[in-house]
Motif scaffolding. Structure first.
Motif, mmCIF file in Angstrom:
data_model
loop_
_atom_site.group_PDB
_atom_site.id
_atom_site.type_symbol
_atom_site.label_atom_id
_atom_site.label_comp_id
_atom_site.label_asym_id
_atom_site.label_seq_id
_atom_site.Cartn_x
_atom_site.Cartn_y
_atom_site.Cartn_z
ATOM 1 N N VAL A 178 0.839 -1.208 0.000
ATOM 2 C CA VAL A 178 0.000 0.000 0.000
ATOM 3 C C VAL A 178 0.869 1.253 0.000
ATOM 4 N N THR A 179 1.881 1.286 0.861
ATOM 5 C CA THR A 179 2.756 2.456 0.961
ATOM 6 C C THR A 179 3.407 2.768 -0.382
ATOM 7 N N GLN A 180 3.969 1.729 -1.006
ATOM 8 C CA GLN A 180 4.653 1.931 -2.271
ATOM 9 C C GLN A 180 3.688 2.387 -3.370
ATOM 10 N N SER A 181 2.498 1.813 -3.382
ATOM 11 C CA SER A 181 1.521 2.148 -4.423
ATOM 12 C C SER A 181 1.009 3.571 -4.277
ATOM 13 N N VAL A 182 0.769 3.995 -3.025
ATOM 14 C CA VAL A 182 0.315 5.372 -2.793
ATOM 15 C C VAL A 182 1.389 6.363 -3.223
ATOM 16 N N ALA A 183 2.649 6.065 -2.880
ATOM 17 C CA ALA A 183 3.751 6.952 -3.266
ATOM 18 C C ALA A 183 3.870 7.042 -4.787
ATOM 19 N N GLN A 184 3.750 5.898 -5.462
ATOM 20 C CA GLN A 184 3.830 5.895 -6.924
ATOM 21 C C GLN A 184 2.654 6.650 -7.546
ATOM 22 N N TRP A 185 1.462 6.487 -6.982
ATOM 23 C CA TRP A 185 0.274 7.157 -7.513
ATOM 24 C C TRP A 185 0.401 8.677 -7.394
ATOM 25 N N ILE A 186 0.881 9.144 -6.227
ATOM 26 C CA ILE A 186 1.041 10.584 -6.031
ATOM 27 C C ILE A 186 2.129 11.126 -6.948
ATOM 28 N N ALA A 187 3.224 10.369 -7.091
ATOM 29 C CA ALA A 187 4.310 10.807 -7.974
ATOM 30 C C ALA A 187 3.850 10.885 -9.418
ATOM 31 N N ALA A 188 2.906 10.017 -9.795
ATOM 32 C CA ALA A 188 2.415 9.995 -11.181
ATOM 33 C C ALA A 188 1.367 11.070 -11.462
ATOM 34 N N LEU A 189 0.949 11.804 -10.450
ATOM 35 C CA LEU A 189 -0.071 12.845 -10.665
ATOM 36 C C LEU A 189 0.441 13.967 -11.548
ATOM 37 N N ASP A 190 1.751 14.182 -11.534
ATOM 38 C CA ASP A 190 2.372 15.212 -12.370
ATOM 39 C C ASP A 190 1.741 16.585 -12.126
ATOM 40 N N VAL A 191 1.675 16.974 -10.840
ATOM 41 C CA VAL A 191 1.158 18.287 -10.492
ATOM 42 C C VAL A 191 2.294 19.133 -9.939
ATOM 43 N N ASN A 192 2.102 20.426 -9.923
ATOM 44 C CA ASN A 192 3.070 21.330 -9.345
ATOM 45 C C ASN A 192 3.340 20.932 -7.897
ATOM 46 N N ARG A 193 4.579 21.045 -7.464
ATOM 47 C CA ARG A 193 4.934 20.562 -6.122
ATOM 48 C C ARG A 193 4.215 21.340 -5.026
ATOM 49 N N TRP A 194 3.856 22.592 -5.296
ATOM 50 C CA TRP A 194 3.122 23.356 -4.291
ATOM 51 C C TRP A 194 1.660 22.946 -4.234
ATOM 52 N N VAL A 195 1.128 22.497 -5.366
ATOM 53 C CA VAL A 195 -0.219 21.919 -5.340
ATOM 54 C C VAL A 195 -0.200 20.635 -4.519
ATOM 55 N N LEU A 196 0.861 19.846 -4.724
ATOM 56 C CA LEU A 196 1.034 18.622 -3.946
ATOM 57 C C LEU A 196 1.122 18.943 -2.454
ATOM 58 N N MET A 197 1.896 19.973 -2.102
ATOM 59 C CA MET A 197 2.025 20.345 -0.697
ATOM 60 C C MET A 197 0.693 20.830 -0.129
ATOM 61 N N ALA A 198 -0.091 21.544 -0.943
ATOM 62 C CA ALA A 198 -1.410 21.998 -0.487
ATOM 63 C C ALA A 198 -2.318 20.802 -0.192
ATOM 64 N N ILE A 199 -2.247 19.773 -1.049
ATOM 65 C CA ILE A 199 -3.052 18.562 -0.834
ATOM 66 C C ILE A 199 -2.623 17.866 0.460
ATOM 67 N N ILE A 200 -1.307 17.771 0.674
ATOM 68 C CA ILE A 200 -0.792 17.134 1.877
ATOM 69 C C ILE A 200 -1.211 17.919 3.118
ATOM 70 N N ASN A 201 -1.136 19.252 3.037
ATOM 71 C CA ASN A 201 -1.559 20.087 4.167
ATOM 72 C C ASN A 201 -3.029 19.878 4.490
ATOM 73 N N LEU A 202 -3.848 19.785 3.461
ATOM 74 C CA LEU A 202 -5.280 19.566 3.670
ATOM 75 C C LEU A 202 -5.519 18.220 4.338
ATOM 76 N N PHE A 203 -4.776 17.203 3.885
ATOM 77 C CA PHE A 203 -4.901 15.881 4.490
ATOM 78 C C PHE A 203 -4.510 15.906 5.966
ATOM 79 N N LEU A 204 -3.369 16.556 6.272
ATOM 80 C CA LEU A 204 -2.897 16.626 7.654
ATOM 81 C C LEU A 204 -3.868 17.405 8.532
#
Length: 439
Positions: A306-332
């Motif tokens: 699960v850990t590896q698949s989630v990491a690969q899925w997020i890496a494959a999103l191909d979004v701006n790194r700050w968009v990624l950080m915003a998503i992570i902040n929302l999750f946290l």
């Protein structure tokens, strides 16, 4: 079965189990055992006891109970009220000085105790009644203490930072340094809002109408609080100067705090000392139990890919790194609404760390961002531990009033996250200056 679907099922099951009222550690163990049994068979359970023990078989973990004893020894004395009174005497002529005194006392006491609930209780018992007596609204009095108490998990020495360091195998000393400047930033933002709010409400006259203190009265209280502050400074100097390990400095700090409490506040009865050790043991066992259970839970996620698949899925999103950080902040942020900080860190940090480092973010900077998100969770429902602590201290102030008073400080925390994103050097400069570039 697709690991991402398994991960979704695990997330749903974990939320349901934890919402059932089961303790965090037991809930994580139940979910891990169930999914390993279903997808890997009974033989996979043979390794669980060894995994649980291995997760706790670390000398670094000794620093957790030692820092908790250190905070408990301080919290069991009048150090909090004395610290508050000292600042109140020095800041009484500042507009909004009483709120500023409370926030400053919360910041300093948080640095001494490392505990948010202890900070709320120690400063709130004296600060809230005094603010209300001076004419401050109930929501301002309660909200400022609830928010100030959150600083306990950011300003070093911080148990939360220790847990993050163990979970991600990063330097605890560097994490402590990373939390210093952001902690000061939050205190400054809180105080700036307190002064502005006092001016906005037209309460400057109320704030300045307090008792005048002589220089003698201002100085005579300092000997009661300065020794504890010197102990904290000494612990941090020993840690950052490479004189001792985190565990060694925590042990010496705990001993010195107990000695200071015995000498300054005459805490010499067996009952008082036993209470400090009993409360510290209870809290330490709770945290260590969660750490062991989270290790088993992480093994289950990794074993089922699960850990590896989630990491690969997020890496494959191909979004701006700050968009990624915003998503992570929302999750946290959402996770912090429902789970205690230690649980969120242990469950999410091992998954998120490879993602944020591959996106080019500093792991120590991210630790600060994560911790501020956890601070927000401490003063927002449904968990909102600090809200309930304040309600217990002042039961005539409703939870709604406490929450309303806390919301402006939530805005300050969100602003701090934005500032840290714009200027990450606020968190990374001091660790680099003291300990060099991280390898």
């Amino acid at each position: 079965m697709d690991p991402l679907l398994i991960g979704l099922a695990i997330a749903v099951a974990t939320v349901l189990v934890l919402f059932s009222g089961v303790s965090v550690a037991i809930g994580l163990l139940l979910v891990a055992t169930l999914f390993l049994l279903i997808f890997d068979g009974p033989r996979s359970l043979e390794a669980l006891p060894e995994l649980f023990y291995a997760e706790l078989n670390s000398f670094a973990l000794l620093s957790i109970p030692m820092f908790i004893i250190m905070g408990s020894a301080i919290a069991s004395t009048r150090a909090g009220p004395d610290l508050y009174e000292a600042l109140e005497r020095w800041l009484t002529r500042v507009p909004g000085g009483l709120v500023v005194s409370n926030l400053g006392a919360c910041g300093l006491f948080a640095a001494m105790s490392g505990s948010s609930p202890a900070t709320c209780a120690a400063i709130g018992k004296m600060g809230i009644p005094e603010m209300r007596r001076r004419g401050y609204p109930a929501e301002v009095a309660a909200g400022s203490i609830a928010a100030g108490g959150t600083l306990g998990i950011l300003i070093p020495p911080s148990v939360t930072m220790i847990v993050y360091g163990i979970a991600t195998e990063t330097s605890i000393g560097r994490l402590f340094l990373a939390g210093v400047m952001p902690g000061v930033l939050l205190v400054v933002l809180f105080i700036a809002w307190a002064i502005f709010d006092t001016w906005r409400r037209g309460a400057a006259a109320t704030a300045l109408s307090g008792v005048r203190y002589t220089w003698r009265q201002k100085i005579e209280i300092l000997p009661r609080v300065v020794p504890f502050l010197l102990i904290i400074v000494g612990v941090l100097v020993a840690l950052y100067g490479g004189i001792a390990t985190p565990s060694e400095t925590a042990a010496v700090g705990a001993l010195l705090c107990i000695v200071a409490a015995m000498v300054i506040y005459r805490m010499v009865s067996h009952r008082e000392l036993w209470l400090v050790l009993k409360d510290s043991t209870r809290e330490s066992v709770m945290i260590l139990f969660i750490i062991g259970a989270a290790g088993v839970f992480s093994f289950m996620l990794s074993s089922l890919l699960v850990t590896q698949s989630v990491a690969q899925w997020i890496a494959a999103l191909d979004v701006n790194r700050w968009v990624l950080m915003a998503i992570i902040n929302l999750f946290l942020l959402v996770a912090g609404f429902f789970l205690p900080p230690v649980a969120v860190i242990l469950m999410s940090a091992p998954i998120l760390l490879p993602i944020i480092t591959s996106a080019g973010f500093d792991p120590y900077w991210f630790a600060v961002i994560l911790t501020i998100n956890m601070e927000i969770g401490l003063i927002t429902p449904p968990v909102g531990l600090n809200l309930y602590v304040i309600n217990g201290i002042a039961p005539d102030i409703t939870l709604r009033q406490i929450l309303v008073g806390s919301l402006p400080f939530v805005g300050c925390m969100i602003l701090a996250i934005v500032i840290l994103c714009a200027f990450p050097g606020i968190a990374t400069w001091l660790p680099t200056a003291v300990m060099g570039v991280a390898l």
